[in-house]
Design an enzyme around this catalytic site. Sequence first.
Site, short mmCIF file in Angstrom:
data_model
loop_
_atom_site.label_atom_id
_atom_site.label_comp_id
_atom_site.label_asym_id
_atom_site.label_seq_id
_atom_site.Cartn_x
_atom_site.Cartn_y
_atom_site.Cartn_z
N ASP A 46 -18.02 40.82 -4.70
CA ASP A 46 -16.69 41.31 -4.37
C ASP A 46 -15.70 40.24 -4.84
OD1 ASP A 46 -14.52 42.54 -3.03
OD2 ASP A 46 -15.88 43.27 -1.48
N ASP A 99 -11.31 43.63 -5.47
CA ASP A 99 -10.58 43.94 -4.24
C ASP A 99 -9.08 44.13 -4.49
OD1 ASP A 99 -10.61 43.89 -1.20
OD2 ASP A 99 -9.17 42.27 -1.57
N GLU A 159 -11.03 48.48 -6.55
CA GLU A 159 -10.51 49.16 -5.36
C GLU A 159 -9.06 49.47 -5.67
OE1 GLU A 159 -9.84 48.51 -0.59
OE2 GLU A 159 -9.21 47.00 -2.02
N HIS A 212 -16.49 49.58 4.41
CA HIS A 212 -16.26 48.73 5.58
C HIS A 212 -14.83 48.84 6.13
CE1 HIS A 212 -14.78 46.63 2.10
NE2 HIS A 212 -14.04 45.90 2.90
N ASP A 213 -13.97 49.61 5.45
CA ASP A 213 -12.59 49.79 5.93
C ASP A 213 -12.36 51.18 6.53
OD1 ASP A 213 -11.80 47.27 4.98
OD2 ASP A 213 -11.29 48.09 3.01
C1 NOJ Z 1 -9.53 45.50 0.92
C2 NOJ Z 1 -10.78 45.15 1.65
O1 NOJ Z 1 -11.70 46.19 1.51
C3 NOJ Z 1 -10.39 44.90 3.08
O2 NOJ Z 1 -11.50 44.77 3.93
C4 NOJ Z 1 -9.54 43.66 3.12
O3 NOJ Z 1 -9.09 43.43 4.43
C5 NOJ Z 1 -8.34 43.79 2.20
N1 NOJ Z 1 -8.66 44.34 0.90
C6 NOJ Z 1 -7.73 42.45 1.93
O4 NOJ Z 1 -8.56 41.71 1.09
#
Ligand code: NOJ
Length: 589
Positions: free
Chosen positions: A130, A232, A289, A362-363
């Site tokens: 990541d 990310d 992402e 995970h979000d």
């Molecule tokens: C996206 C990530 O998936 C998330 O978990 C993170 O808090 C934010 N970007 C900041 O890096």
Amino acid sequence: MKKILRNMLLAACLFSLPLSASAAAKDEAKDVNNLKWWQKTVVYEAYPNSFLDTVGNGIGDLNGITAKLDYLQKLGVGAIWLTPIYTSPMGDNGYDVADYCAINPLYGTMDDMENLIKEADKRGIKIVMDLVVNHTSEESQWFKESSSDKDSEFSDWYIWRDAAPDGKEPNNWGSIFGGSAWTWSEKRQQYYLHTFAPFQPDLNWENPKVRKAIYDVANFWLDKGVGGFRIDAVPYIKKPASFANGTIDKATGFAPIHNETANTPGILDYLHEFKQEVEEGKDIFTVGEANGVAADQLHQWVGKNGVFDMIFEFSHVNVKFADGEVWHKTKAWKLTELKQAIAASQANTASDGWYPIFFENHDQPRSVNNFLHEGADTVQGAKALGMLLMTLRGTPFLYQGEELGMSNVSWTSIKDFNDLSTHNQYKLALDNGHGHEGAIKIMQKHSRDNARTPMQWNTEAQAGFTTGKPWLAVNDNYMLVNAEAEAADPGSVLSWYHKLHALRKANPVLIAGDYQELLADNEAIFAYTRNDENTQAIVLINFTGDTVSYPKELVTDAKLLLSSCDGTKRGKLRPYEAVCWTKNISRRS
Ligand code: NOJ
């Protein structure tokens, strides 16, 4: 008459057209042998904190992932995306990186990492890193130097601005995690910008030295043998030149930074450079992402002239939001909205580009809660979602525990939650008059911790995740939902995923075939075909708790390959039933 017309329409959907020269060229793409390794495999997202703890400190570690490689191999996994494992003060569980080239001691050592890469390789599995490149931790040496000395060589590695004439923030942007996007540095006597938390200062991508440092980091890991990168928060790396005030959202009192900076024109120039410096000539994959990139912009980002191999765009997980992505304004959504979002991404990558399929990460809350009606049978529902994940066109990204049908938490105290954005959102919900009951309900539905509870391995204490006290509580349902029990139960979600893996392996049309939507207006059934020159697969998934009907003609002459219910009948689907049929279409071409 109506019926004849309907059947003619269906026939048009189901029959392949004769091959023209351009169709023949296009069909190359439908041959699984022409695809790259990462298009044919399943990627598994591991959240190391919650995967498996081998030392008893309550936090998962790298050796825990190595210990479960056989488990992952059996699921058909060809790559493991590790969320950040670099040294970090862990304010955002690793997304605040202090040193990109060192392993967080909580997770183990560089030797453990090299061992994981080696052991994974033996099983045909690549490790994917990541890359958190929009920001670092405030603990990064780069930031320490940048914030302490305007004359330091790192001075403009971050985004610094003088205070406004009234001494306040340079503009009204609000960060994604809450509060202003600017924080004052006493030492430097200037504000710095942060898209996320104040301890996550944004890097200045305008500075070629910053970009070079990022490429060096990526190449450091490629030299260690990793198979690619998830990048990310990438739409935020480029900021608009003007830094003008934006439109204020009443609930927060700030102009959301997402609206001001996501996907700023010029960003692709940086990313072409990234591709050139990091990926060119290597057999790896990149997945960005890219929240804020619309489905119709996909072709600029992925495909032959794109910058990444795949991007996560979020239109399908965002169907629940009533107003943009404002987390506290959710709405009831219709299946057709989900289908339209997915169909758009499928269509925009049909002839060029590729697409990652995902329903969890995970979000996000757990998919059985996020995509099924309240009170749904979560075992059958998880199987329905699994069928979708594994048979749409694209690379399935399976998030840890999704293969078990893990579900959201029902915690009633905010103290049980760990995630910083959940705490900020809870406070904001209180400020906006929701009261504790209302606010906690929103957290139960929305919190990122829903996905972050420890993996449920067995019925031992703490679900076999740790012998210590877990950093985040285990979900209460682990006695029923756990890998060991599910492995022994042919009717479990885990066994279903094994069947789905076998289905994909035996039917390459599910990997390389094109995607044609069926029953687009149907509010109960998600239906589509996958087609190559000789074969058609027909997928039908009931998204409701009722028995529903569909035109039998869709599966005339077709053979049933897999169903999530016994005694499947043509033309009917029991609650959440998911089926895959196949027929030979070679004679029609
Ligand atoms: C996206 C990530 O998936 C998330 O978990 C993170 O808090 C934010 N970007 C900041 O890096």
